[in-house]
Motif scaffolding. Structure first.
Motif, mmCIF file in Angstrom:
data_model
loop_
_atom_site.group_PDB
_atom_site.id
_atom_site.type_symbol
_atom_site.label_atom_id
_atom_site.label_comp_id
_atom_site.label_asym_id
_atom_site.label_seq_id
_atom_site.Cartn_x
_atom_site.Cartn_y
_atom_site.Cartn_z
ATOM 1 N N PRO A 137 0.804 -1.237 0.000
ATOM 2 C CA PRO A 137 0.000 0.000 0.000
ATOM 3 C C PRO A 137 0.833 1.283 0.000
ATOM 4 C CG PRO A 137 -1.018 -1.613 1.436
ATOM 5 C CD PRO A 137 0.303 -2.196 0.996
ATOM 6 N N ILE A 138 1.942 1.322 0.732
ATOM 7 C CA ILE A 138 2.791 2.517 0.741
ATOM 8 C C ILE A 138 3.412 2.759 -0.628
ATOM 9 C CG2 ILE A 138 4.872 1.319 1.579
ATOM 10 C CD1 ILE A 138 3.858 4.881 2.591
ATOM 11 N N ASP A 139 3.746 1.689 -1.354
ATOM 12 C CA ASP A 139 4.309 1.825 -2.695
ATOM 13 C C ASP A 139 3.273 2.421 -3.640
ATOM 14 O OD1 ASP A 139 6.704 0.528 -1.840
ATOM 15 O OD2 ASP A 139 5.802 -1.429 -2.253
ATOM 16 N N VAL A 140 2.065 1.894 -3.573
ATOM 17 C CA VAL A 140 0.974 2.382 -4.421
ATOM 18 C C VAL A 140 0.714 3.861 -4.134
ATOM 19 C CG1 VAL A 140 -1.476 2.131 -4.981
ATOM 20 C CG2 VAL A 140 -0.060 0.090 -4.647
ATOM 21 N N SER A 141 0.682 4.201 -2.858
ATOM 22 C CA SER A 141 0.442 5.586 -2.435
ATOM 23 C C SER A 141 1.540 6.527 -2.925
ATOM 24 C CB SER A 141 0.333 5.642 -0.917
ATOM 25 O OG SER A 141 0.242 6.962 -0.469
ATOM 26 N N ASP A 142 2.793 6.083 -2.834
ATOM 27 C CA ASP A 142 3.920 6.938 -3.214
ATOM 28 C C ASP A 142 4.201 6.933 -4.712
ATOM 29 O OD1 ASP A 142 4.241 7.693 -0.590
ATOM 30 O OD2 ASP A 142 5.989 6.417 -0.224
ATOM 31 N N GLY A 143 3.665 5.964 -5.449
ATOM 32 C CA GLY A 143 3.854 5.918 -6.891
ATOM 33 C C GLY A 143 5.122 5.216 -7.344
ATOM 34 N N PHE A 144 5.778 4.503 -6.445
ATOM 35 C CA PHE A 144 6.959 3.725 -6.781
ATOM 36 C C PHE A 144 7.140 2.624 -5.743
ATOM 37 C CE2 PHE A 144 8.367 7.449 -4.361
ATOM 38 C CZ PHE A 144 9.071 6.868 -3.315
ATOM 39 N N GLY A 195 17.092 10.096 6.313
ATOM 40 C CA GLY A 195 18.412 10.509 6.769
ATOM 41 C C GLY A 195 19.315 11.051 5.680
ATOM 42 N N GLY A 196 18.745 11.423 4.540
ATOM 43 C CA GLY A 196 19.538 11.949 3.441
ATOM 44 C C GLY A 196 20.218 10.885 2.601
ATOM 45 N N ALA A 197 19.984 9.615 2.906
ATOM 46 C CA ALA A 197 20.605 8.514 2.163
ATOM 47 C C ALA A 197 19.872 8.282 0.843
ATOM 48 C CB ALA A 197 20.571 7.236 2.999
ATOM 49 N N LEU A 198 20.609 7.775 -0.134
ATOM 50 C CA LEU A 198 20.005 7.395 -1.406
ATOM 51 C C LEU A 198 19.362 6.016 -1.263
ATOM 52 C CD1 LEU A 198 22.738 8.501 -3.966
ATOM 53 C CD2 LEU A 198 20.563 9.624 -3.472
ATOM 54 N N PHE A 199 18.094 5.935 -1.662
ATOM 55 C CA PHE A 199 17.358 4.679 -1.632
ATOM 56 C C PHE A 199 16.924 4.321 -3.048
ATOM 57 C CE2 PHE A 199 17.211 5.435 2.808
ATOM 58 C CZ PHE A 199 16.847 4.260 3.433
ATOM 59 N N PRO A 200 16.902 3.032 -3.375
ATOM 60 C CA PRO A 200 16.426 2.606 -4.692
ATOM 61 C C PRO A 200 14.897 2.583 -4.740
ATOM 62 C CG PRO A 200 17.333 0.735 -3.454
ATOM 63 C CD PRO A 200 17.478 1.935 -2.598
ATOM 64 N N HIS A 201 14.350 3.224 -5.765
ATOM 65 C CA HIS A 201 12.903 3.291 -5.982
ATOM 66 C C HIS A 201 12.613 2.821 -7.402
ATOM 67 C CE1 HIS A 201 12.819 6.767 -2.836
ATOM 68 N NE2 HIS A 201 12.774 5.580 -2.254
ATOM 69 N N LEU A 202 11.687 1.894 -7.534
ATOM 70 C CA LEU A 202 11.335 1.341 -8.837
ATOM 71 C C LEU A 202 10.051 1.980 -9.346
ATOM 72 C CD1 LEU A 202 11.986 -0.812 -11.025
ATOM 73 C CD2 LEU A 202 10.462 -2.357 -9.759
ATOM 74 N N TYR A 203 10.152 2.635 -10.499
ATOM 75 C CA TYR A 203 8.997 3.269 -11.133
ATOM 76 C C TYR A 203 8.456 2.349 -12.229
ATOM 77 C CZ TYR A 203 9.990 7.528 -8.582
ATOM 78 O OH TYR A 203 10.182 8.451 -7.584
ATOM 79 N N ALA A 204 8.089 1.169 -11.807
ATOM 80 C CA ALA A 204 7.534 0.133 -12.685
ATOM 81 C C ALA A 204 6.953 -0.927 -11.758
ATOM 82 C CB ALA A 204 8.631 -0.478 -13.561
ATOM 83 N N PRO A 205 6.132 -1.826 -12.305
ATOM 84 C CA PRO A 205 5.616 -2.908 -11.457
ATOM 85 C C PRO A 205 6.748 -3.802 -10.946
ATOM 86 C CG PRO A 205 4.360 -2.735 -13.484
ATOM 87 C CD PRO A 205 5.558 -1.851 -13.640
ATOM 88 N N LEU A 206 6.541 -4.347 -9.775
ATOM 89 C CA LEU A 206 7.444 -5.332 -9.202
ATOM 90 C C LEU A 206 7.088 -6.674 -9.845
ATOM 91 C CD1 LEU A 206 9.596 -5.674 -6.931
ATOM 92 C CD2 LEU A 206 7.712 -6.307 -5.442
ATOM 93 N N ARG A 207 8.063 -7.296 -10.509
ATOM 94 C CA ARG A 207 7.784 -8.528 -11.252
ATOM 95 C C ARG A 207 8.395 -9.744 -10.573
ATOM 96 N NH1 ARG A 207 9.251 -8.645 -17.074
ATOM 97 N NH2 ARG A 207 11.293 -8.761 -16.108
ATOM 98 N N LEU A 208 7.611 -10.796 -10.481
ATOM 99 C CA LEU A 208 8.082 -12.049 -9.909
ATOM 100 C C LEU A 208 9.304 -12.556 -10.664
ATOM 101 C CD1 LEU A 208 7.600 -14.308 -7.827
ATOM 102 C CD2 LEU A 208 6.095 -15.400 -9.490
#
Length: 111
Positions: free
Chosen positions: A25-32, A76-89
Motif C-alpha cells: 500500500p505505501i508503494d501504491v500511495s507513493d507511486g513507486f 536521513g539523506g541517504a540514497l534509496f532505490p525506488h522502482l517506477y515500474a511494477p514489481l515482477r516475480l
C-alpha cells in the motif's frame, strides 16, 4: 548490486499469483516500489515492519531493473532505490522468510 524488498505474506502471495504487483500500500500511495540496500534493510524492517511476523525478504539485481530504478534521497539523506515500474516475480533472484524472534527480525547471515 543486490537490493531488497520486504513483503507481507499476503503481498508475496499476490505477487506469486499474478506475476507482478504495484507493491505494498505505501508503494501504491507513493507511486513507486520502495527498496533498500543491504545496509538499509534492517532499519527499514525496524521502522516500517516493527513487530510484524510472516514477512518475506526478496532480493533483486539493481542493474537488471534498468532505467525504471532511480536512486533518490530519502530517510536521513541517504540514497534509496525506488522502482517506477511494477514489481515482477520474474525479477526476484531469491526470497527468504524473515522471522521475528526476540523482538527483532532475523536476517540471513550472508546479508
Amino acid at each position: 548490486m543486490l537490493i531488497y524488498k520486504i513483503l507481507r505474506a499476503d503481498e508475496w502471495a499476490a505477487l506469486q499469483s499474478s506475476g507482478e504487483t504495484a507493491g505494498a500500500p505505501i508503494d501504491v500511495s507513493d507511486g513507486f516500489v520502495h527498496f533498500s540496500t543491504a545496509e538499509q534493510v534492517r532499519e527499514t524492517a525496524a521502522k516500517h515492519f516493527a513487530g510484524a511476523d510472516g514477512l518475506l525478504l526478496l532480493a533483486f539485481d539493481a542493474n537488471a531493473l534498468g532505467e525504471a530504478l532511480k536512486w533518490e534521497v530519502s530517510r536521513g539523506g541517504a540514497l534509496f532505490p525506488h522502482l517506477y515500474a511494477p514489481l515482477r516475480l520474474a525479477d526476484v533472484l531469491w526470497h527468504k522468510v524473515l522471522p521475528f524472534e526476540n523482538g527483532a527480525h532475523e536476517f540471513p547471515d550472508d546479508l
